[in-house]
Write a protein that holds these residues in place. Structure first.
Motif, PDB file in Angstrom:
ATOM      1  N   SER A   8      33.101  34.926  38.981  1.00 20.89           N
ATOM      2  CA  SER A   8      33.102  34.300  40.307  1.00 20.89           C
ATOM      3  C   SER A   8      32.326  35.130  41.314  1.00 20.89           C
ATOM      4  CB  SER A   8      34.550  34.107  40.790  1.00 20.89           C
ATOM      5  OG  SER A   8      35.237  35.342  40.838  1.00 20.89           O
ATOM      6  N   ALA A  10      32.295  34.804  45.410  1.00 23.14           N
ATOM      7  CA  ALA A  10      33.242  34.034  46.220  1.00 23.14           C
ATOM      8  C   ALA A  10      33.254  34.412  47.688  1.00 23.14           C
ATOM      9  CB  ALA A  10      34.651  34.272  45.648  1.00 23.14           C
ATOM     10  N   ASP A  12      36.417  35.321  50.188  1.00 19.01           N
ATOM     11  CA  ASP A  12      37.845  35.640  50.177  1.00 19.01           C
ATOM     12  C   ASP A  12      38.353  35.714  51.612  1.00 19.01           C
ATOM     13  OD1 ASP A  12      37.682  36.000  47.417  1.00 19.01           O
ATOM     14  OD2 ASP A  12      37.578  38.192  47.545  1.00 19.01           O
ATOM     15  N   GLY A  27      34.696  38.017  45.025  1.00 20.97           N
ATOM     16  CA  GLY A  27      34.424  37.427  43.710  1.00 20.97           C
ATOM     17  C   GLY A  27      34.343  38.514  42.654  1.00 20.97           C
ATOM     18  N   ARG A  93      50.769  40.606  45.066  1.00 15.59           N
ATOM     19  CA  ARG A  93      50.096  39.718  46.024  1.00 15.59           C
ATOM     20  C   ARG A  93      50.362  38.270  45.665  1.00 15.59           C
ATOM     21  NH1 ARG A  93      43.923  40.756  44.053  1.00 15.59           N
ATOM     22  NH2 ARG A  93      43.984  39.378  42.270  1.00 15.59           N
ATOM     23  N   ASN A 124      37.046  37.392  35.129  1.00 18.60           N
ATOM     24  CA  ASN A 124      38.179  36.460  35.129  1.00 18.60           C
ATOM     25  C   ASN A 124      37.762  35.050  35.542  1.00 18.60           C
ATOM     26  OD1 ASN A 124      40.710  35.257  35.439  1.00 18.60           O
ATOM     27  ND2 ASN A 124      40.936  36.085  37.517  1.00 18.60           N
ATOM     28  N   GLY A 234      39.811  43.317  44.452  1.00 20.29           N
ATOM     29  CA  GLY A 234      38.609  43.724  43.726  1.00 20.29           C
ATOM     30  C   GLY A 234      38.751  45.050  43.003  1.00 20.29           C
ATOM     31  N   GLY A 236      40.550  45.862  40.433  1.00 20.62           N
ATOM     32  CA  GLY A 236      40.503  45.674  38.975  1.00 20.62           C
ATOM     33  C   GLY A 236      39.081  45.396  38.506  1.00 20.62           C
ATOM     34  N   ASP A 237      38.363  44.594  39.273  1.00 18.75           N
ATOM     35  CA  ASP A 237      36.983  44.267  38.905  1.00 18.75           C
ATOM     36  C   ASP A 237      36.074  45.478  39.073  1.00 18.75           C
ATOM     37  OD1 ASP A 237      37.579  41.516  38.444  1.00 18.75           O
ATOM     38  OD2 ASP A 237      37.717  41.275  40.611  1.00 18.75           O
TER      39      ASP A 237
HETATM   40  P1  AMP Z   1      40.982  41.581  41.588  1.00 19.17           P
HETATM   41  O1  AMP Z   1      41.610  42.043  42.877  1.00 19.17           O
HETATM   42  O2  AMP Z   1      40.209  42.666  40.888  1.00 19.17           O
HETATM   43  O3  AMP Z   1      41.961  40.884  40.694  1.00 19.17           O
HETATM   44  O4  AMP Z   1      39.884  40.481  41.945  1.00 19.17           O
HETATM   45  C1  AMP Z   1      39.879  39.750  43.130  1.00 19.17           C
HETATM   46  C2  AMP Z   1      38.690  38.801  43.137  1.00 19.17           C
HETATM   47  O5  AMP Z   1      38.892  37.783  42.157  1.00 19.17           O
HETATM   48  C3  AMP Z   1      38.557  38.102  44.475  1.00 19.17           C
HETATM   49  O6  AMP Z   1      37.366  38.532  45.094  1.00 19.17           O
HETATM   50  C4  AMP Z   1      38.548  36.597  44.160  1.00 19.17           C
HETATM   51  O7  AMP Z   1      37.476  35.928  44.754  1.00 19.17           O
HETATM   52  C5  AMP Z   1      38.467  36.522  42.654  1.00 19.17           C
HETATM   53  N1  AMP Z   1      39.378  35.517  42.102  1.00 19.17           N
HETATM   54  C6  AMP Z   1      40.666  35.253  42.461  1.00 19.17           C
HETATM   55  N2  AMP Z   1      41.194  34.238  41.727  1.00 19.17           N
HETATM   56  C7  AMP Z   1      40.208  33.846  40.859  1.00 19.17           C
HETATM   57  C8  AMP Z   1      40.114  32.824  39.834  1.00 19.17           C
HETATM   58  N3  AMP Z   1      41.123  31.991  39.566  1.00 19.17           N
HETATM   59  N4  AMP Z   1      38.951  32.726  39.146  1.00 19.17           N
HETATM   60  C9  AMP Z   1      37.918  33.554  39.413  1.00 19.17           C
HETATM   61  N5  AMP Z   1      37.934  34.526  40.365  1.00 19.17           N
HETATM   62  C10 AMP Z   1      39.072  34.672  41.090  1.00 19.17           C
END
Ligand code: AMP
Length: 306
Positions: A8, A10, A12, A27, A93, A124, A234, A236-237
């Motif tokens: 994604s 995105a 937020d 994202g 959260r 994800n 973000g 985790g990402d």
């Molecule tokens: P994290 O905090 O590492 O879990 O990731 C947060 C990011 O995941 C945010 O920037 C969101 O835009 C994105 N996100 C949240 N829910 C989803 C979903 N269902 N599919 C894809 N991306 C998502």
């Protein structure tokens, strides 16, 4: 070596105990590629945004060396939107809103430049789409890592189990590991998940660090106790981006090198949470990263005397 990230991109809107944001860029793929950009030069993003997405952010990604050939812009649609609110301990959260927009009916297109990638990060998203993307590589990348979440375990478990069979490394948090395995003990959970496909598993424990499992081997990486944790979005990402970015930079997927990679991933995540959104990831220096990695090494190093 080259890295391709799909996920994604995105807007937020976030609420933490320290404040609120209007729509800001986020994202999974955004955080992953930004974090990886500090390690690898061949860094591709594959995703989709709507006509409302700021061109400056695409320029910022390019400025970080991210190849954006695979970032589609659909001028008639809206960018994926996610809104979340953190509890006071910030390990928890609630999702307040998710609007898929152009992400809903998207079918990922892999530009020619992404074929032949050595490393693939499946951010994800709907597991069927992760599966489909992996199939679109004429030659399977040598290391495939996947991130997922509890939502897909609730509503798309079969698809998730299918894609897990084909990946090398899974990253999830501790509650997701318990849900996926049906085991409370993290050690038992890891053992079970390692029979589902991935040879390597990373279990993230938020402010309590992360565990790396491979076969019978386990490595623990602490999280740095920070004075300021502003916004965990973000993290985790960013962790995943630092981890796989470091592996791509070194081209070494041995367990010993993964131990280093998990420290680099954690160091990157520790920067991410210091400011809202991606802000802190935009202007880091290699010296700052190195300094933080050293802080991790010091945190857990001691001598045994008898
Ligand atoms: P994290 O905090 O590492 O879990 O990731 C947060 C990011 O995941 C945010 O920037 C969101 O835009 C994105 N996100 C949240 N829910 C989803 C979903 N269902 N599919 C894809 N991306 C998502």
């Amino acid at each position: 070596m080259s890295l391709v990230t799909i996920g994604s991109v995105a807007f937020d809107a976030l609420e933490t105990p320290f404040g609120k944001t209007d729509k800001i860029v986020g994202g999974a793929a955004t955080y992953i590629t930004l974090a990886a950009s500090y390690f690898t030069k061949e860094n591709h993003i594959v995703g989709i945004v709507g006509g409302d997405f700021p061109q400056e952010m695409i320029e910022t990604l390019r400025h970080h060396g991210v190849n954006t050939d695979g970032l589609q812009v659909d001028p008639s649609g809206k960018t994926f939107f996610w809104s979340g609110r953190y509890h006071s301990d910030m390990n928890e959260r609630d999702t307040l809103d998710t609007q898929l927009g152009v992400f809903e009916n998207w079918s990922p297109v892999l530009p020619e430049s992404t074929q032949g990638a050595d490393f693939l990060m499946l951010g994800n998203m709907v597991p069927a789409m992760q599966y489909e993307t992996l199939r679109r590589f004429a030659k399977r990348p040598k290391f495939v890592m996947l991130d997922t979440m509890n939502l897909w375990m609730d509503i798309a478990k079969e698809d998730l189990l299918s894609v897990l069979k084909d990946i090398d490394c899974l990253t999830i948090n501790d509650s997701e590991a318990r849900q996926l395995s049906g085991e409370y003990s993290i050690r038992k959970a890891a053992k079970k998940i390692l029979t589902m496909g991935p040879k390597t598993l990373i279990i993230k424990k938020g402010e309590h660090g992360a565990l790396l499992f491979q076969g019978e081997r386990i490595f623990f990486c602490p999280a740095l106790p920070l004075e300021e944790v502003f916004d965990p979005t973000g993290a985790g990402d960013t962790f995943a981006g630092g981890f796989i970015g470091y592996l791509a930079k070194t081209g070494d997927i041995s367990f010993e090198n993964m131990k280093r990679a998990i420290i680099y991933g954690s160091a990157m995540a520790s920067f991410c949470v210091e400011k809202f959104g991606t802000e802190r990831l935009l202007n880091l220096s290699q010296d700052e990263i190195q300094e933080r990695v050293l802080a991790f090494v010091q945190l857990a190093s001691f001598e045994i005397v008898d």
